[in-house]
Enzyme design. Structure first.
Site, PDB file in Angstrom:
ATOM      1  N   GLU A  84     -51.861 -12.466  33.652  1.00 27.13           N
ATOM      2  CA  GLU A  84     -51.850 -13.496  32.613  1.00 27.13           C
ATOM      3  C   GLU A  84     -53.147 -14.284  32.474  1.00 27.13           C
ATOM      4  O   GLU A  84     -53.479 -14.720  31.375  1.00 27.13           O
ATOM      5  CB  GLU A  84     -50.692 -14.474  32.890  1.00 27.13           C
ATOM      6  N   SER A 122      12.781 -16.603  49.677  1.00 27.11           N
ATOM      7  CA  SER A 122      13.012 -16.642  51.121  1.00 27.11           C
ATOM      8  C   SER A 122      11.769 -16.987  51.928  1.00 27.11           C
ATOM      9  O   SER A 122      11.866 -17.235  53.134  1.00 27.11           O
ATOM     10  CB  SER A 122      13.568 -15.292  51.592  1.00 27.11           C
TER      11      SER A 122
END
Length: 629
Positions: free
Chosen positions: A87, A359
């Site tokens: 860059e 249960s």
């Protein structure tokens, strides 16, 4: 002739002065109209909040912007050099504007007849990203150059580079080098090799185009360009650039999106964080959240249970699912699955869905009866028909057993193992509502005080996490542990001390002696009762099945000395799973598939306490010593 020269000179001078005045006025106008760069001097970007599992694996990101700030000294030189080469190779030489780069870019663009290279410096890119609007006009470009020059007077090169490397968009939803490193490679930026660094450095030019997850071949070509540039400017040797250019890119993209199997857990973490921190703290981001989740177990558990469901419901619509697995000692939730498909339904059934436990509620009736001396562990209870008045809108209620049979006098252990309904109701009658409600309160269950005796058969709704939490009283020798999802929170990756830490919270519910008796009874459920499929785990297991009327809900809550794990299977609409689809037949196989997903095999055996030793085990220190023997 002289007059002509004089006029020409005056004209040239006038033009020069006019142009100078124009430039001066323009400069003053630009200086006045330029936006402030104060935000760059005090750069504090929005960040994501990172969420990790119990082993330090990244689970996902929480926050609107996927960015994780890292100081420049945490970014390796080869990563910085890769970005500079790609860059702005003269970054440390220019004063914000690189005129030679501008001329070179202009020449190449003219030669190619299109824009093939930009001339903006890294400083200019910072200005464009954080200070100015994205419009493409000559006026904006001039402002950009003025601001770049101004920034270079107020910030050091390292400060500018820090902003750039943390703010730039690098595709895949990632802003900054740390988020990109995590997104593409599941690594921190300081763990990247040169190959990976060059891949990231190639992204700013066109993040979507060069995204290695979307365009692998283009990413390879762009990476090779970056390596070539690094060699050209002297950061690496041509030989090294050539060698790495021949290598593939090894991606690890599993954290680009939150994995679907962990999404329910992440939702809970989000809600927990909202309780702990104000919204402005969460929105600002940067928090590092270490959770109780075991990501690998969660992943395997989800895969295993989906395979199990598909086998059991081959020609039918598969039911929904909820799973909660906790570590007994500290309450850490290691697995949380709130449904079959988060994308189709983010409703978290593990936390929010209230269903009848059937249960699976019976062990608390048994435990209370033993705890209060209503029965002794060796007692026989008649498994014979019983009728209660006013059970159903004033009508008599005659509870029956699942198989329609009665076994006569039966031990408490066998009655629980075989889930005898009549025995459960008889025990409830012997206890009375007051004693049962005392147990309900100790378990912190939201059951109304005016309940009826059908509570013994699990007729009052609970969430999977409530039921699972309640079962921890058995492996924990009487103490219930509070589930926790967050271990600690830090305010940055580099913080050494947490800003929040979750404590382990337990409370006594029953005595160690009663708990040890219940452990024996609940092991019988697995050894020869309704939960025999759990024997397939190959370690000591105790637990209880649960099935509701018309087979609407199937449960199995099983535990080892290390973990307690609850599973619910059913339809949101409450329709039947079909006849015979009980907790033992549907939920227990799912439980087994979940427990087989952990690589940390539960260790140890359940503790049994002799009655005469009970008084010596009333304090927590003695309990811990016993557990460690």
């Amino acid at each position: 002739m002289n007059s002509v020269f004089k006029l020409t000179g005056i004209l040239v001078l006038s033009i020069f002065l006019s142009f100078s005045i124009f430039l001066a006025v323009g400069f003053i106008y630009l200086k006045v109209s330029l936006p402030s760069i104060s935000k760059l001097k005090n750069y504090k970007p929005e960040q994501t909040n990172l969420v990790y599992d119990i082993h330090g694996n990244l689970v996902g990101f929480i926050g609107p912007v996927r960015r994780v700030f890292v100081p420049i000294d945490k970014i390796p030189p080869h990563v910085i050099q890769a970005f500079l080469a790609a860059e702005d190779a003269n970054f440390y030489k220019h004063k914000g504007i690189d005129f030679w780069s501008l001329l070179r870019a202009l020449y190449k663009n003219i030669v190619h007849g299109k824009v093939v290279q930009g001339g903006s410096t890294i400083t200019q890119q910072v200005v464009k990203s954080l200070v100015l609007s994205p419009e493409r006009t000559l006026r904006r470009k001039i402002k950009e150059m003025f601001l770049a020059w101004q920034i270079e007077k107020h910030l050091t090169k390292d400060q500018i580079l820090t902003i750039y490397l943390n703010h730039i968009y690098l595709g895949g939803g990632a802003y900054g080098v740390e988020a990109a490193a995590l997104t593409y490679f599941n690594k921190h930026v300081w763990e990247l090799d040169l190959n990976e660094a060059a891949v990231l450095a190639g992204l700013p030019a066109a993040p979507s185009k060069y995204n290695p997850l979307q365009n692998y071949n283009l990413s390879i070509a762009r990476r090779n360009y970056v390596l070539k540039r690094m060699a050209e400017v002297g950061f690496i040797s041509p030989e090294k650039a050539q060698a790495i250019s021949s290598q593939p890119i090894h991606l690890n993209p599993k954290n680009v999106n939150i994995p679907v199997y962990a999404a329910y857990f992440l939702d809970v973490v989000k809600e927990e964080l909202k309780k702990l921190f104000p919204s402005e703290v969460l929105d600002k981001g940067g928090l590092i959240v270490y959770t109780t989740l075991d990501l690998e177990w969660e992943k395997k558990a989800y895969k295993n249970l989906m395979n199990t469901l598909s086998r059991m419901f081959t020609n039918r619509e598969p039911p929904e699912i909820a799973v909660v697995c906790m570590e007994n000692k500290n309450g850490g939730v290691r697995v949380l699955i709130g449904g079959r498909n988060y994308l189709a339904s983010p409703y978290n059934r593990a936390i929010l869905a209230k269903r009848q436990p059937g249960s699976a509620f019976k062990p608390f009736i048994w435990a209370k009866a033993i705890e209060d001396g209503v029965v002794s562990p060796e007692d026989l209870i008649p498994d014979e028909p019983i009728t209660l008045p006013g059970g159903d809108q004033g009508k008599d209620w005659s509870p029956g057993n699942y198989d329609g049979q009665y076994l006569g006098p039966i031990s408490l252990r066998d009655a629980l193992a075989k889930s005898r309904n009549v025995v459960a109701v008889r025990l409830a009658l012997m206890l009375g509502r007051e004693k049962i409600y005392d147990m309900v309160q100790k378990l912190e269950l939201n059951i109304p005080k005016d309940f009826n005796y059908s509570i013994a058969l699990g007729s009052y709704e609970l969430t999977p996490i409530e039921l699972t939490r309640s079962f921890t009283i058995f492996p924990n020798l009487g103490r219930m542990v509070k589930p926790k999802f967050i271990e600690e929170v830090r305010d940055s990756l580099f913080a050494k001390t947490p800003i929040y830490k979750t404590d382990v919270v337990t409370k006594p519910v029953i005595s160690p002696y009663t708990a040890s008796i219940m452990n024996d009874f609940l092991q019988a459920v697995v050894l020869y009762g309704t939960g025999t499929c759990a024997r397939g785990l190959g370690v000591p297991v105790a637990g209880k099945t649960g099935t509701t009327q018309e087979y609407r809900d199937a449960w199995f809550v099983g535990f080892t000395p290390t973990y307690t794990c609850g599973v619910w299977v059913g339809y949101d609409s409450g329709k039947t799973l079909e006849r015979g689809e009980t907790g033992g037949r549907v939920a227990c196989p799912v439980w087994l598939s979940v427990m087989k997903g952990t690589s940390h095999k539960p260790q140890g055996f359940f503790v049994y306490i002799e009655p005469q030793n009970q008084e010596n085990l009333e304090n927590q220190e003695n309990l811990e010593n016993l557990e460690n023997q």
